[in-house]
Scaffold this active site. Structure first.
Site, mmCIF file in Angstrom:
data_model
loop_
_atom_site.group_PDB
_atom_site.id
_atom_site.type_symbol
_atom_site.label_atom_id
_atom_site.label_comp_id
_atom_site.label_asym_id
_atom_site.label_seq_id
_atom_site.Cartn_x
_atom_site.Cartn_y
_atom_site.Cartn_z
ATOM 1 N N GLU A 282 7.155 3.418 8.442
ATOM 2 C CA GLU A 282 7.825 4.139 7.350
ATOM 3 C C GLU A 282 8.648 3.201 6.492
ATOM 4 O O GLU A 282 8.654 3.311 5.262
ATOM 5 C CB GLU A 282 8.723 5.258 7.906
ATOM 6 N N ARG A 286 7.639 2.761 2.618
ATOM 7 C CA ARG A 286 8.596 3.325 1.650
ATOM 8 C C ARG A 286 9.507 2.255 1.058
ATOM 9 O O ARG A 286 9.687 2.189 -0.153
ATOM 10 C CB ARG A 286 9.449 4.412 2.316
ATOM 11 N N ASP A 415 -4.994 8.190 9.503
ATOM 12 C CA ASP A 415 -5.263 8.178 8.051
ATOM 13 C C ASP A 415 -5.168 6.845 7.305
ATOM 14 O O ASP A 415 -6.159 6.278 6.855
ATOM 15 C CB ASP A 415 -4.394 9.244 7.349
ATOM 16 N N GLU A 549 -0.916 14.693 -0.641
ATOM 17 C CA GLU A 549 -2.313 14.242 -0.443
ATOM 18 C C GLU A 549 -3.343 14.962 -1.303
ATOM 19 O O GLU A 549 -4.300 14.340 -1.797
ATOM 20 C CB GLU A 549 -2.697 14.348 1.039
#
Ligand code: DMJ
Length: 653
Positions: A282, A286, A415, A549
């Site tokens: 993360e 980010r 993913d 998404e």
């Protein structure tokens, strides 16, 4: 008093010196240093003593080792006489069979300077020996308290030094800015489209202003409680995640005042020397992604510096037996560990497999190969592993290097690993063919084993769990529509058309998952089983948390096809978000998209500003804004420029 000479060499143990002194500081590195300091003194005294004694032994003793050392020192002096003054050749020093004692004497006779040097060396050794002995005696005379005080002083000094090392940006080598193109206004010609785009910009302003007012500096915002919010992925420290995540969206939307505000906060407040255990993945997507994108867009060096400072703090996460990083790392201590819920202590495929883009850029910008090496090591390790049915399980143990539970998914946990294979290739100006091949092979296996058509004709991506296919698709997996379209060009066996079609089918299915709800917003997961088609069954799968998404896929499909339905679907989603998620203090997720009277989850996710609103804005902009030939969006929608072949080669090879 315990004799310090008997102290163990291990840096961890102090008790011999101070039995039961529980108040003793527990800074391991410092104790080790302090102990070693004392021990080294004693040791050096001892060695000097031996050395001196050795030297003072009678001349007729044979000390080959010492002689050799001395000879080595004198070789340059001896070379000269060898040319005439000393024809016998006995002075050949390199162990020609001459007797050591004889040689030693001969040296003294032949070269007066030899004797002088020997004398001065002898004096030096004697003096060193005396001094070391004296110091050791002084140490031994000291009380336990004095020794403790000395160690404490030493410890403070080390901490101070560490602090000094920690602060202040290190100067980075100058790097030519890759050609940054397409940071244009992107204003659409059609006034209707422009109006929609203006609305999206207004939504961004509302989200940002609310965060600015109620959550500034916190990671996220609670738009109903009107206060800051955070989750464990940020280690419960205030790192201003929403600011970093939103910056490039603000820039692209031309919200320059807001951008400046965010820039100032980052410059003055964003400090990574905090005792916080954060998610490596993360923080990478980010923060590092956000900072790098802000750097490339604005050219402000400060963003680059911050990205590099943070990246350095993530590196200890890779200190595992396999080099597969831990999921979490403490930014201060560098200690890493994995999520408690992960199968058999495993790291997660989508986490350790989603570092490549940012890390390649870090190496490019710093000239430090470590980042590149870390991600390439992961790739190599994965390439060597057996893959059940050609699929990558989501769990991999970083200690053993073995797969955990055989669960494969293009949604959560898997993913962005696949996304980054494709994007590694695109980002390298299509030179990283190894990444492309890995992506193509993975897509083939996914198509064969995970992609199915429902009875109603909807194409979906299921999940492989313990030997069978679960006919359920997550909202997260909807990004794959865009990925298939993005990867169509360059796919093997002329399958570009096929993959574009597959992208369109996934986009359609995901749109259906939105359209079949009351709020026209998609659930977290939806099924294709027992007569069910793209609807959620379990209550805990009915929520919508402002995820991007589906809109992301609309945008890619729009760019590649210009089919107006994608703008229409995007607009439906934007209107639904504005209608059902907007509150006076920002935007909130909703708990049930099938309820006409939904309750809020009271979180404005940072990815709403980074991704959802950015993709919507781009959907209603012209294609010359952030063209896909020049920019590759990381999995958090932070655009990074394509590094030309020359750029990459200059820095990496
Ligand atoms: C984002 O943080 C990223 O897109 C990530 O890859 C997974 N999903 C969230 C948003 O849903």
């Amino acid at each position: 008093m315990t004799t310090p000479a008997l102290l163990p060499l291990s840096g961890r143990r102090i008790p011999t010196l101070s039995p039961g002194a529980s108040s003793f500081p527990h800074h391991r590195a410092t104790l080790r240093l302090s102990e070693k300091f004392i021990l080294l003194l004693i040791l050096s005294a001892f060695i000097t003593l031996c050395f001196g004694a050795f030297f003072f032994l009678p001349d007729n003793s044979k000390h080959k080792r010492f002689d050799l050392g001395l000879e080595d020192v004198l070789i340059p002096h001896i070379d000269a006489p060898k040319e005439g003054k000393h024809a016998s050749g006995q002075v050949v020093i390199h162990g020609q069979g001459a007797h050591d004692e004889h040689r030693h004497r001969e040296l003294k006779v032949l070269f007066p300077s030899f004797r002088e040097e020997e004398e001065s060396l002898r004096d030096k050794i004697r003096a060193d020996h005396e001094r070391a002995l004296q110091e050791a005696k002084e140490k031994l005379r000291k009380s336990r308290e004095e020794l403790q005080a000395e160690i404490q002083t030493e410890k403070s000094k080390v901490i101070e030094d560490l602090k000094k090392k920690d602060v202040g940006p290190k100067p980075l080598p100058p790097v030519p800015m890759p050609k940054v193109v397409g940071v244009s206004d992107g204003e659409p010609a059609d006034p209707d489209v422009k109006e929609k785009r203006d609305k999206i910009r207004e939504m961004m302003k509302h989200a940002w202003d609310s965060y600015r007012q109620y959550g500034w500096g916190h990671n996220e915002l609670k738009p109903l409680a009107k206060k800051g919010h955070s989750t464990n992925i940020f280690g419960n420290s205030q790192l201003g995640a929403s600011i970093v995540d939103a910056l490039d969206t603000l820039y692209i939307m031309g919200l320059h005042e807001e951008f400046k505000d965010g820039q100032e906060w980052i410059d003055q407040n964003l400090d990574f020397s905090v005792n916080a255990e954060v998610s490596v993945f993360e923080v990478n997507i980010r923060f590092i992604g956000g900072l790098l994108a802000a750097y490339y867009l604005s050219g402000q060096e400060m963003f680059k510096q911050k990205a590099v400072q943070l990246a350095e703090k993530l590196l200890p996460a890779f200190n595992t037996p396999t080099g597969i990083p831990w999921a979490m790392v403490n930014l201060k201590s560098g200690v890493g560990r994995n999520w408690g819920w992960a199968s058999a202590g495993s790291s997660i495929l989508a986490e350790f497999g989603t570092l490549h883009m940012e890390f390649v850029h870090l190496t490019y910008l710093t000239g430090n190969p470590a980042y590149y090496q870390k991600v390439m090591h992961i790739r190599k390790l994965l390439a060597k592993m057996d893959r059940p049915n050609g699929l990558y399980p989501n769990y991999l143990n970083p200690r053993t290097g073995r797969w955990g539970q055989h669960h494969t998914s293009v949604g959560g946990l898997g993913d962005s690993f696949y996304e980054y294979l494709l994007k590694a290739w695109l980002m390298s100006d299509k030179t990283d063919t190894e990444a492309r091949k890995t992506y193509d092979d993975a897509m083939e296996a996914i198509e064969r084993h995970l992609i199915r058509k429902s009875n109603g004709g909807l194409t979906f991506i299921g999940e492989w769990k313990n030997g069978h296919l679960e006919r359920k698709m997550g909202h997260l997996a909807c990004f794959a529509g865009g990925m298939f379209a993005l990867g169509a060009d360059g796919s093997p066996d002329d399958k570009a058309g096929h993959y574009l079609q597959l992208g369109a089918e996934i986009a359609h299915t995901c749109h259906e998952s939105y359209d079949r709800t009351v709020l026209k917003l998609g659930p977290e997961a939806f099924k294709f089983d027992s007569g069910l088609e793209a609807v959620a069954v379990r209550q805990n799968e009915k929520y919508y948390i402002l995820r991007p998404e589906v809109i992301e896929t609309y945008w890619y499909m729009w760019r590649f096809t210009h089919d107006p339905k994608y703008r229409q679907w995007g607009w439906e989603a934007a209107q639904a978000i504005d209608k059902y998620c907007r509150v006076s203090g920002g935007f909130s997720g909703v708990k049930d998209v099938y309820s006409s009277n939904p309750t809020y989850d009271d979180v404005q996710q940072s990815f709403f500003l980074a991704e959802t609103l950015k993709y919507l804005y781009l959907l209603f902009s012209s294609d010359d804004l952030m063209p896909l030939e020049s920019w590759v969006f990381n999995t958090e929608a932070h655009p990074l420029p394509v590094l030309s072949k020359a750029d990459v080669q200059r820095k990496l090879f």
